[in-house]
Design a protein around this motif. Sequence first.
Motif, PDB file in Angstrom:
ATOM      1  N   ASP A 110       0.876  -1.170   0.000  1.00 16.15           N
ATOM      2  CA  ASP A 110       0.000   0.000   0.000  1.00 16.15           C
ATOM      3  C   ASP A 110       0.924   1.234   0.000  1.00 16.15           C
ATOM      4  O   ASP A 110       1.429   1.633   1.046  1.00 16.15           O
ATOM      5  N   THR A 111       1.171   1.790  -1.187  1.00 15.59           N
ATOM      6  CA  THR A 111       2.148   2.889  -1.248  1.00 15.59           C
ATOM      7  C   THR A 111       1.609   4.146  -0.552  1.00 15.59           C
ATOM      8  O   THR A 111       2.374   4.936  -0.020  1.00 15.59           O
ATOM      9  N   GLY A 112       0.279   4.309  -0.540  1.00 17.49           N
ATOM     10  CA  GLY A 112      -0.311   5.451   0.172  1.00 17.49           C
ATOM     11  C   GLY A 112       0.017   5.396   1.657  1.00 17.49           C
ATOM     12  O   GLY A 112       0.259   6.415   2.296  1.00 17.49           O
ATOM     13  N   MET A 152       2.671   4.428   2.939  1.00 10.80           N
ATOM     14  CA  MET A 152       4.047   4.905   3.130  1.00 10.80           C
ATOM     15  C   MET A 152       4.059   6.441   3.204  1.00 10.80           C
ATOM     16  O   MET A 152       4.741   7.031   4.044  1.00 10.80           O
ATOM     17  N   TYR A 153       3.288   7.100   2.312  1.00 10.00           N
ATOM     18  CA  TYR A 153       3.208   8.571   2.374  1.00 10.00           C
ATOM     19  C   TYR A 153       2.526   9.011   3.669  1.00 10.00           C
ATOM     20  O   TYR A 153       2.886  10.038   4.267  1.00 10.00           O
ATOM     21  N   ARG A 154       1.563   8.213   4.119  1.00  9.68           N
ATOM     22  CA  ARG A 154       0.880   8.528   5.370  1.00  9.68           C
ATOM     23  C   ARG A 154       1.849   8.424   6.558  1.00  9.68           C
ATOM     24  O   ARG A 154       1.798   9.235   7.481  1.00  9.68           O
ATOM     25  N   ALA A 155       2.731   7.416   6.531  1.00  8.45           N
ATOM     26  CA  ALA A 155       3.676   7.238   7.638  1.00  8.45           C
ATOM     27  C   ALA A 155       4.637   8.429   7.718  1.00  8.45           C
ATOM     28  O   ALA A 155       4.935   8.930   8.801  1.00  8.45           O
ATOM     29  N   VAL A 194      -1.705  14.681   4.196  1.00  8.76           N
ATOM     30  CA  VAL A 194      -0.849  13.751   3.450  1.00  8.76           C
ATOM     31  C   VAL A 194      -0.571  14.193   2.008  1.00  8.76           C
ATOM     32  O   VAL A 194       0.558  14.026   1.516  1.00  8.76           O
ATOM     33  N   SER A 195      -1.551  14.795   1.339  1.00 11.11           N
ATOM     34  CA  SER A 195      -1.311  15.156  -0.064  1.00 11.11           C
ATOM     35  C   SER A 195      -0.203  16.203  -0.182  1.00 11.11           C
ATOM     36  O   SER A 195       0.548  16.204  -1.164  1.00 11.11           O
ATOM     37  N   LYS A 196      -0.132  17.090   0.812  1.00  9.85           N
ATOM     38  CA  LYS A 196       0.907  18.137   0.743  1.00  9.85           C
ATOM     39  C   LYS A 196       2.291  17.530   0.975  1.00  9.85           C
ATOM     40  O   LYS A 196       3.258  17.902   0.312  1.00  9.85           O
ATOM     41  N   VAL A 243      10.695  13.415  -0.709  1.00 12.69           N
ATOM     42  CA  VAL A 243       9.903  12.360  -0.055  1.00 12.69           C
ATOM     43  C   VAL A 243       9.545  11.309  -1.105  1.00 12.69           C
ATOM     44  O   VAL A 243       9.713  10.102  -0.904  1.00 12.69           O
ATOM     45  N   ARG A 244       9.101  11.759  -2.263  1.00  9.51           N
ATOM     46  CA  ARG A 244       8.701  10.835  -3.331  1.00  9.51           C
ATOM     47  C   ARG A 244       9.893   9.979  -3.773  1.00  9.51           C
ATOM     48  O   ARG A 244       9.773   8.779  -3.966  1.00  9.51           O
ATOM     49  N   LYS A 245      11.043  10.629  -3.927  1.00  9.83           N
ATOM     50  CA  LYS A 245      12.216   9.899  -4.404  1.00  9.83           C
ATOM     51  C   LYS A 245      12.547   8.754  -3.439  1.00  9.83           C
ATOM     52  O   LYS A 245      12.787   7.624  -3.851  1.00  9.83           O
ATOM     53  N   GLY A 271      -1.656   2.859  -5.533  1.00  8.07           N
ATOM     54  CA  GLY A 271      -1.201   4.222  -5.266  1.00  8.07           C
ATOM     55  C   GLY A 271      -1.693   5.195  -6.311  1.00  8.07           C
ATOM     56  O   GLY A 271      -2.825   5.094  -6.809  1.00  8.07           O
ATOM     57  N   ARG A 272      -0.841   6.157  -6.646  1.00 12.06           N
ATOM     58  CA  ARG A 272      -1.205   7.183  -7.625  1.00 12.06           C
ATOM     59  C   ARG A 272      -0.284   7.167  -8.849  1.00 12.06           C
ATOM     60  O   ARG A 272      -0.646   7.612  -9.921  1.00 12.06           O
ATOM     61  N   ASP A 273       0.943   6.663  -8.645  1.00  9.25           N
ATOM     62  CA  ASP A 273       1.951   6.740  -9.709  1.00  9.25           C
ATOM     63  C   ASP A 273       2.627   5.396  -9.941  1.00  9.25           C
ATOM     64  O   ASP A 273       3.744   5.346 -10.450  1.00  9.25           O
ATOM     65  N   VAL A 274       1.960   4.324  -9.543  1.00  9.92           N
ATOM     66  CA  VAL A 274       2.625   3.012  -9.621  1.00  9.92           C
ATOM     67  C   VAL A 274       2.835   2.606 -11.078  1.00  9.92           C
ATOM     68  O   VAL A 274       3.924   2.207 -11.478  1.00  9.92           O
ATOM     69  N   GLU A 298     -10.372  17.886  -2.425  1.00  8.36           N
ATOM     70  CA  GLU A 298      -9.146  18.680  -2.270  1.00  8.36           C
ATOM     71  C   GLU A 298      -7.920  17.807  -2.551  1.00  8.36           C
ATOM     72  O   GLU A 298      -6.976  18.219  -3.232  1.00  8.36           O
ATOM     73  N   ARG A 299      -7.959  16.574  -2.032  1.00  6.88           N
ATOM     74  CA  ARG A 299      -6.828  15.665  -2.279  1.00  6.88           C
ATOM     75  C   ARG A 299      -6.710  15.332  -3.760  1.00  6.88           C
ATOM     76  O   ARG A 299      -5.608  15.284  -4.306  1.00  6.88           O
ATOM     77  N   ASP A 300      -7.851  15.118  -4.432  1.00  4.53           N
ATOM     78  CA  ASP A 300      -7.831  14.857  -5.890  1.00  4.53           C
ATOM     79  C   ASP A 300      -7.118  16.005  -6.594  1.00  4.53           C
ATOM     80  O   ASP A 300      -6.286  15.790  -7.478  1.00  4.53           O
ATOM     81  N   ILE A 342      -4.979  18.262  -5.403  1.00  4.64           N
ATOM     82  CA  ILE A 342      -3.524  18.321  -5.138  1.00  4.64           C
ATOM     83  C   ILE A 342      -2.812  17.166  -5.857  1.00  4.64           C
ATOM     84  O   ILE A 342      -1.777  17.355  -6.499  1.00  4.64           O
ATOM     85  N   ASP A 343      -3.396  15.965  -5.789  1.00  8.22           N
ATOM     86  CA  ASP A 343      -2.738  14.787  -6.382  1.00  8.22           C
ATOM     87  C   ASP A 343      -2.627  14.889  -7.908  1.00  8.22           C
ATOM     88  O   ASP A 343      -1.668  14.387  -8.502  1.00  8.22           O
ATOM     89  N   THR A 344      -3.624  15.532  -8.545  1.00  9.80           N
ATOM     90  CA  THR A 344      -3.598  15.570 -10.020  1.00  9.80           C
ATOM     91  C   THR A 344      -2.866  16.788 -10.574  1.00  9.80           C
ATOM     92  O   THR A 344      -2.516  16.809 -11.751  1.00  9.80           O
ATOM     93  N   THR A 345      -2.625  17.786  -9.726  1.00 11.68           N
ATOM     94  CA  THR A 345      -2.010  19.014 -10.249  1.00 11.68           C
ATOM     95  C   THR A 345      -0.584  19.232  -9.751  1.00 11.68           C
ATOM     96  O   THR A 345       0.057  20.200 -10.153  1.00 11.68           O
ATOM     97  N   ARG A 346      -0.094  18.355  -8.863  1.00 14.59           N
ATOM     98  CA  ARG A 346       1.274  18.583  -8.362  1.00 14.59           C
ATOM     99  C   ARG A 346       2.274  18.414  -9.505  1.00 14.59           C
ATOM    100  O   ARG A 346       2.011  17.700 -10.486  1.00 14.59           O
ATOM    101  N   ALA A 347       3.444  19.060  -9.317  1.00 15.46           N
ATOM    102  CA  ALA A 347       4.438  19.062 -10.395  1.00 15.46           C
ATOM    103  C   ALA A 347       5.088  17.685 -10.560  1.00 15.46           C
ATOM    104  O   ALA A 347       5.343  17.232 -11.669  1.00 15.46           O
TER     105      ALA A 347
HETATM  106  O1   DC Z   1      -4.177   5.947  -1.087  1.00 21.31           O
HETATM  107  P1   DC Z   1      -4.154   6.888   0.118  1.00 21.31           P
HETATM  108  O2   DC Z   1      -5.407   7.703   0.278  1.00 21.31           O
HETATM  109  O3   DC Z   1      -3.793   6.180   1.377  1.00 21.31           O
HETATM  110  O4   DC Z   1      -2.979   7.934  -0.204  1.00 21.31           O
HETATM  111  C1   DC Z   1      -2.668   8.959   0.673  1.00 21.31           C
HETATM  112  C2   DC Z   1      -2.072  10.125  -0.081  1.00 21.31           C
HETATM  113  O5   DC Z   1      -0.766   9.791  -0.529  1.00 21.31           O
HETATM  114  C3   DC Z   1      -2.852  10.615  -1.276  1.00 21.31           C
HETATM  115  O6   DC Z   1      -3.416  11.891  -1.041  1.00 21.31           O
HETATM  116  C4   DC Z   1      -1.844  10.737  -2.389  1.00 21.31           C
HETATM  117  C5   DC Z   1      -0.562  10.244  -1.851  1.00 21.31           C
HETATM  118  N1   DC Z   1       0.000   9.153  -2.643  1.00 21.31           N
HETATM  119  C6   DC Z   1       0.870   9.485  -3.647  1.00 21.31           C
HETATM  120  O7   DC Z   1       1.098  10.667  -3.902  1.00 21.31           O
HETATM  121  N2   DC Z   1       1.490   8.517  -4.376  1.00 21.31           N
HETATM  122  C7   DC Z   1       1.228   7.225  -4.129  1.00 21.31           C
HETATM  123  N3   DC Z   1       1.855   6.276  -4.853  1.00 21.31           N
HETATM  124  C8   DC Z   1       0.305   6.863  -3.121  1.00 21.31           C
HETATM  125  C9   DC Z   1      -0.303   7.860  -2.411  1.00 21.31           C
END
Ligand code: DC
Length: 238
Positions: free
Chosen positions: A36-38, A40-43, A107-109, A116-118, A137-140, A189-191, A193-198
């Motif tokens: 669950d990659t999300g 990991m960002y949450r942690a 978490v989205s910020k 962090v992503r790297k 996740g979002r970018d798998v 709001e999370r959508d 941020i997640d879809t418009t981040r660089a």
């Molecule tokens: O899937 P989730 O709701 O637990 O994800 C939490 C946040 O982490 C979500 O706002 C976007 C980010 N995320 C990400 O940027 N890339 C991923 N691979 C997984 C999650």
Amino acid sequence: MEETKQLIIAIDGYSSCGKSTLAKALAKSLNLLFIDTGAMYRAVTLFALQNNLLDSEGQPDSKKLEQMLPAIDVSFDISQSIQNPVILLNGENVQNEIRSVEVNANVSKVAANSLVRKKLVEAQRKLGRTTHVVLDGRDVGTVVFPDATVKLFLTASPDIRAQRRYTELKQTNPSFNGTIEEVKANLLERDHIDTTRADSPLVKAADAIEIDNSDLTMEGQLELALQIIKNKYSQLQK
Ligand code: DC
């Protein structure tokens, strides 16, 4: 004898589309490692909250966060189960804490930070190299494993997603007393941020198969996904 090709299933999509539910069900059916990659960002977000690395708007102090990155160890305990491993932050089980309202709100910020992503993408690639795996996740399918065996992109209507998330929060968090409108606003709001981040915005990979599960049961969704995976994998083995 021909070697079996490693199976990597990438599931991407918006928040609360049922990605983890599907990933867990696939892991169980096919005996795969589930990442669950999300989580990991949450942690990392939990660590940032615990160490005052966010301002009152939830914006991370990038400099401080980046300095602290080497002190943040995110891993999974697979000793009980590979199909539903437990997320660890510096060795501690944080499975429940990472689902809090505070982590949801921030978490989205934190996930928009490139360093962090790297760090997390590297960790995900390492985990995914070891065995057959399903990641959500979002970018798998676009960044972490662009050559994944099967890429699924899940969608559902915002109202249905808000209802599912609201029910989950009520069940898992006894102190939660928010409204469904607040939950929906947080999702949207999370959508945004997640879809418009660089860095690595959420987009559907060109070769991903979209599943809209608004009107599907969990069993129906699992069946459909298994069919897609079977077709794809058998083509690859030929
Ligand atoms: O899937 P989730 O709701 O637990 O994800 C939490 C946040 O982490 C979500 O706002 C976007 C980010 N995320 C990400 O940027 N890339 C991923 N691979 C997984 C999650």
